[in-house]
Scaffold this motif. Structure first.
Motif, short mmCIF file in Angstrom:
data_model
loop_
_atom_site.label_atom_id
_atom_site.label_comp_id
_atom_site.label_asym_id
_atom_site.label_seq_id
_atom_site.Cartn_x
_atom_site.Cartn_y
_atom_site.Cartn_z
N SER A 156 4.15 -8.44 -15.55
CA SER A 156 3.51 -8.80 -13.46
C SER A 156 3.81 -10.12 -13.37
O SER A 156 3.37 -10.45 -12.16
N ARG A 157 3.70 -11.34 -13.82
CA ARG A 157 4.15 -12.30 -13.30
C ARG A 157 5.51 -12.56 -12.74
O ARG A 157 5.48 -13.26 -12.22
N PHE A 158 5.77 -11.36 -13.12
CA PHE A 158 7.60 -11.60 -11.93
C PHE A 158 7.26 -10.09 -10.62
O PHE A 158 9.00 -10.94 -10.09
N ARG A 159 6.23 -10.06 -10.50
CA ARG A 159 6.19 -9.03 -9.39
C ARG A 159 6.05 -9.35 -7.95
O ARG A 159 7.34 -8.70 -7.28
N ASP A 160 6.42 -10.97 -8.26
CA ASP A 160 6.66 -11.63 -7.09
C ASP A 160 7.97 -11.36 -6.12
O ASP A 160 8.73 -11.25 -4.92
N ASP A 161 9.07 -11.29 -7.26
CA ASP A 161 10.24 -10.89 -7.86
C ASP A 161 10.37 -9.04 -7.57
O ASP A 161 12.35 -9.40 -6.96
N TRP A 162 8.89 -8.65 -7.38
CA TRP A 162 9.87 -7.43 -7.15
C TRP A 162 9.87 -6.95 -5.86
O TRP A 162 9.44 -7.53 -5.18
N ARG A 163 11.17 -5.60 -5.14
CA ARG A 163 11.12 -5.56 -3.95
C ARG A 163 10.71 -4.04 -3.94
O ARG A 163 11.41 -3.34 -3.70
N PRO A 164 9.64 -3.38 -3.20
CA PRO A 164 9.16 -1.67 -2.12
C PRO A 164 10.98 -1.73 -1.45
O PRO A 164 10.91 -2.47 -0.28
N MET A 165 11.63 -0.90 -1.87
CA MET A 165 12.97 -0.86 -0.93
C MET A 165 12.96 1.01 -0.66
O MET A 165 12.50 2.30 -1.68
N HIS A 166 13.31 1.78 0.53
CA HIS A 166 13.53 2.85 0.92
C HIS A 166 14.89 3.53 -0.63
O HIS A 166 15.25 2.20 -0.46
N ALA A 167 14.63 4.75 -0.43
CA ALA A 167 16.11 5.25 -1.25
C ALA A 167 17.89 4.57 -0.31
O ALA A 167 18.48 4.66 -0.82
N THR A 168 17.36 5.18 0.93
CA THR A 168 18.61 4.33 1.69
C THR A 168 19.07 3.17 1.91
O THR A 168 19.84 2.91 1.92
N GLU A 169 18.27 2.56 1.79
CA GLU A 169 18.47 0.56 1.07
C GLU A 169 18.72 0.46 -0.33
O GLU A 169 20.01 -0.44 0.16
N ILE A 170 18.18 1.66 -0.76
CA ILE A 170 19.04 1.02 -2.18
C ILE A 170 20.39 1.87 -2.29
O ILE A 170 21.60 0.82 -3.06
N TRP A 171 20.50 2.91 -1.34
CA TRP A 171 21.63 3.34 -1.53
C TRP A 171 23.08 2.58 -0.85
O TRP A 171 23.95 2.11 -1.67
N ALA A 172 22.50 1.98 -0.04
CA ALA A 172 23.25 1.16 0.97
C ALA A 172 24.09 -0.08 0.33
O ALA A 172 25.13 -0.74 0.07
N GLU A 173 23.20 -0.69 -0.44
CA GLU A 173 23.66 -1.50 -1.51
C GLU A 173 23.78 -1.22 -2.89
O GLU A 173 25.42 -1.92 -3.53
N VAL A 174 23.89 -0.54 -3.18
CA VAL A 174 24.72 0.28 -4.70
C VAL A 174 26.66 0.76 -3.84
O VAL A 174 27.32 0.46 -4.47
N THR A 175 26.54 1.47 -3.04
CA THR A 175 27.37 1.60 -2.26
C THR A 175 28.73 0.46 -1.18
O THR A 175 29.51 0.55 -2.04
N ARG A 176 27.62 -0.95 -1.19
CA ARG A 176 28.54 -2.02 -1.31
C ARG A 176 29.12 -2.53 -2.12
O ARG A 176 30.38 -2.22 -2.40
#
Ligand SMILES: C[S@@+](CC[C@H](N)C(=O)[O-])C[C@H]1O[C@@H](n2cnc3c(N)ncnc32)[C@H](O)[C@@H]1O
Ligand SMILES: Nc1nc2[nH]cc(C(=O)O)c2c(=O)[nH]1
Ligand code: SF4
Ligand SMILES: [Mg+2]
Length: 237
Positions: free
Chosen positions: A46-66
């Motif tokens: 949890s020390r690194f949780r500031d580096d984590w980002r809540p994302m929508h499936a559509t946002e993640i999918w846009a990045e995978v597609t890119r």
């Protein structure tokens, strides 16, 4: 929302059944385990949780597609424990466009969307991890996965890990087994990751091969972490 630690690739799958296959990694943040030797603590602690980002499936999918240029490949879901995130919509989105999904999990948490996966890699944790993986929890994951392809992957540091893994594998005779030598890592710091002790990793892999041969465990596959041999302990490869 899905808690994301990092999305990277294309690289190759460095471990297990799909070793060598081009893939994009989606690494979720957060884990219900804390293995003593975890190589992905930046997605666990949890020390690194500031580096984590809540994302929508559509946002993640846009990045995978890119990252994949829109050309279908196998997406590798890892973490942390990806099973504690709601990944069903992401899988449906990608599969509608011809992508495949493999997931790495320790097998502690079962979800009904496992049945949509193209591959589920169950990686129960041997004694050296300090964790307590139970066959009953793995069986629940397998039941959730239904007809989806499932394999076992064990990290082996020593003889106790080997014997534990052999016994666990015997409880699941229908599953292919992959064994990989453990890579000892210091806790993550702010600087670059230290180089692996490659001669030691290879020596322990030779030991593992001897061990499997002596036991006539001919259905087991022994593999290195290929990405560690190629790129060391760097993140994002
Ligand atoms: C980082 S985990 C994330 C997915 C899930 N939490 C799990 O453990 O299966 C992905 C894979 O890396 C393996 N792994 C983690 N630390 C390792 C290490 N120090 N040496 C070798 N394999 C390791 C895990 O056992 C697992 O098979
Ligand atoms: N190339 C590459 N292969 C991998 N196989 C499993 C990984 C993981 O951290 O889950 C991993 C990873 O981080 N990189
Ligand atoms: S279960 Fe996986 S991600 Fe979680 S601490 Fe263990 S190796 Fe790391
Ligand atoms: Mg890794």
């Amino acid at each position: 929302m899905i808690r994301i630690s990092e999305i990277f690739g294309p690289t190759i799958q460095g471990e297990g059944a799909l070793i060598g296959q081009p893939t994009v990694f989606v690494r979720t943040g957060g884990c219900d385990f804390r293995c003593s030797w975890c190589d992905s603590l930046h997605a666990v602690d949890s020390r690194f949780r500031d580096d984590w980002r809540p994302m929508h499936a559509t946002e993640i999918w846009a990045e995978v597609t890119r990252l994949s240029g829109g050309v279908p490949l196998t997406v590798s879901l890892s973490g942390g424990n990806p099973a504690i995130q709601p990944l069903g919509d992401l899988i449906a989105l990608g599969q509608a466009q011809g992508y495949r999904f493999a997931m790495e999990t320790q097998g502690s948490v079962a979800r009904d969307w496992f049945a949509a996966l193209d591959l589920i890699v169950l990686s129960p944790k041997p004694p050296s991890s300090g964790m307590d993986s139970r066959a009953g929890d793995l069986a629940a994951c397998l039941a959730a996965a239904g007809a989806a392809r499932a394999v076992l992957k064990f990290v082996i540091f020593d003889e106790a890990d080997y014997l534990w893994s052999r016994a666990m594998a015997a409880s699941f005779p229908g599953l292919a087994v992959y064994l990989q030598p453990g890579n000892p890592l210091p806790p993550p710091g702010d600087g670059p990751e230290p180089d692996p002790d490659t001669p030691d990793l290879l020596a322990r892999m030779r030991w593992l091969i001897d061990r499997v041969a002596a036991d006539r465990w001919f259905s087991a596959h022994v593999l290195p972490q290929l990405h560690v041999l190629l790129w060391g302990n760097r993140r994002g490869v």
